[in-house]
Motif scaffolding. Structure first.
Motif, PDB file in Angstrom:
ATOM      1  N   HIS A  37     -17.205 -11.683  12.266  1.00  0.00           N
ATOM      2  CA  HIS A  37     -16.065 -12.377  12.864  1.00  0.00           C
ATOM      3  C   HIS A  37     -16.457 -13.151  14.122  1.00  0.00           C
ATOM      4  CE1 HIS A  37     -13.200  -9.612  10.654  1.00  0.00           C
ATOM      5  NE2 HIS A  37     -14.253  -8.821  10.743  1.00  0.00           N
ATOM      6  N   HIS A  39     -17.648 -15.358  17.263  1.00  0.00           N
ATOM      7  CA  HIS A  39     -17.851 -16.772  17.578  1.00  0.00           C
ATOM      8  C   HIS A  39     -19.216 -17.036  18.210  1.00  0.00           C
ATOM      9  CE1 HIS A  39     -16.551 -15.107  21.454  1.00  0.00           C
ATOM     10  NE2 HIS A  39     -17.204 -16.099  22.000  1.00  0.00           N
ATOM     11  N   LEU A  71     -17.859 -20.370   9.850  1.00  0.00           N
ATOM     12  CA  LEU A  71     -18.662 -19.258  10.359  1.00  0.00           C
ATOM     13  C   LEU A  71     -19.830 -18.972   9.426  1.00  0.00           C
ATOM     14  CD1 LEU A  71     -19.199 -17.040  12.391  1.00  0.00           C
ATOM     15  CD2 LEU A  71     -17.524 -15.601  11.202  1.00  0.00           C
ATOM     16  N   THR A 194     -13.264 -18.839  14.780  1.00  0.00           N
ATOM     17  CA  THR A 194     -13.894 -18.444  13.525  1.00  0.00           C
ATOM     18  C   THR A 194     -12.854 -18.261  12.419  1.00  0.00           C
ATOM     19  OG1 THR A 194     -13.786 -16.086  14.082  1.00  0.00           O
ATOM     20  CG2 THR A 194     -15.785 -17.279  14.719  1.00  0.00           C
ATOM     21  N   GLY A 215     -13.193 -25.106  13.280  1.00  0.00           N
ATOM     22  CA  GLY A 215     -13.884 -24.046  12.540  1.00  0.00           C
ATOM     23  C   GLY A 215     -12.979 -23.380  11.533  1.00  0.00           C
TER      24      GLY A 215
END
Length: 281
Positions: A37, A39, A71, A194, A215
């Motif tokens: 997860h 960033h 991601l 993300t 993102g």
């Protein structure tokens, strides 16, 4: 309590849960899955300190998951060429549900998030000030707390639209749901995400969204559910705010999209399919 030997370990984030899970999986001879997860993969400076640990975990895991395609792309250099499965974060679509028909009143824009620089609420305030000059009925509420509060309050006051900008602080989930139900659109102005649980919670309520292409939102926002704008562009964001308020959105369709893609049942089914593939090896 003791439940016996697991068939599989699933850890979230390579450091430190994923790194530890891979060590345990190797010791006991069971497979390991890591969902990422963080960033940090978007920031070379942050990655330098922990790159070896993340690379070790991602290359040893039996399966690697990212919560968005952006991601997954950022993780690729650390995954040793292995495939990365995209499985989004789930949202409680049984809790975030539409309310009664929204009463007539001002055009309410809502944002939710921690008041930190990367969320770019400064950009949102600038864009809203441009909208507010043309839409005298528009209001903006930013729910959240953080170190940028004083600066954002001052920016709002200087914008000329400060009387129509509210920063009420943090709120519990039920109050956020009520605010979403009363709003006309949710806005996300971040430089980097993300994923974005806030976007999906809004969609589950049936609310259209405006988000920067930073993102995670690119996986979430579709033409049926909202608008994407370039990140860091206040003028483009202001135009999107104008557009989202004058578009006749199909709120039932927006909710259906959220339930289909991001409900607990949908995400759990994707996890089960991945577990079956890992265990079959």
């Amino acid at each position: 309590r003791t439940v016996g030997r697991p068939d599989l370990l699933h850890a979230h984030q390579a450091t430190w849960g994923g790194y530890a899970a891979c060590q345990a999986a190797r010791r006991y001879g069971i497979p390991c899955v890591i969902t990422e997860h963080s960033h940090y993969y978007f920031d070379a400076g942050l990655m330098r300190r922990l790159a070896d640990y993340r690379r070790s975990a991602l290359t040893r895991a039996d399966a690697v998951v990212a919560v968005s395609r952006a991601l997954a792309d950022a993780m690729a250099p650390y995954a040793g060429g292995r495939p990365i499965t995209v499985i989004p974060n789930p949202v409680d679509t049984d809790f975030f549900t539409p309310g009664a028909v929204k009463p007539a009143g001002p055009a309410r824009l809502l944002a939710v998030g921690r008041l930190t620089p990367e969320k770019r609420f400064d950009l949102l305030i600038d864009a809203f000030a441009e909208l507010a000059a043309a839409r005298r009925d528009a209001t903006l509420t930013i729910i959240g707390e953080g170190p940028e509060r004083a600066a954002l309050e001052a920016r709002g006051a200087r914008s000329g639209a400060g009387a129509r900008i509210a920063l009420p602080g943090s709120k519990p989930a039920a109050a956020i749901r009520d605010a979403l139900r009363a709003a006309d659109a949710l806005v996300l102005s971040s430089d980097m995400e993300t994923f974005s649980v806030a976007l999906v919670e809004a969609m589950a309520v049936g609310l259209p969204v405006v988000a920067t292409a930073c993102g995670g939102p690119e996986d979430i926002v579709t033409p049926e559910t909202g608008l994407l704008t370039p990140r860091g562009d206040a003028a483009a964001l202001a135009r999107a705010l104008h557009d989202v308020l004058r578009t006749p959105w199909d709120r039932a369709r927006i909710r259906a999209s959220a339930v289909e893609r991001f409900s607990y049942a949908s995400v759990a089914a994707a996890c089960r399919r991945l577990y079956a593939q890992v265990l079959a090896r």
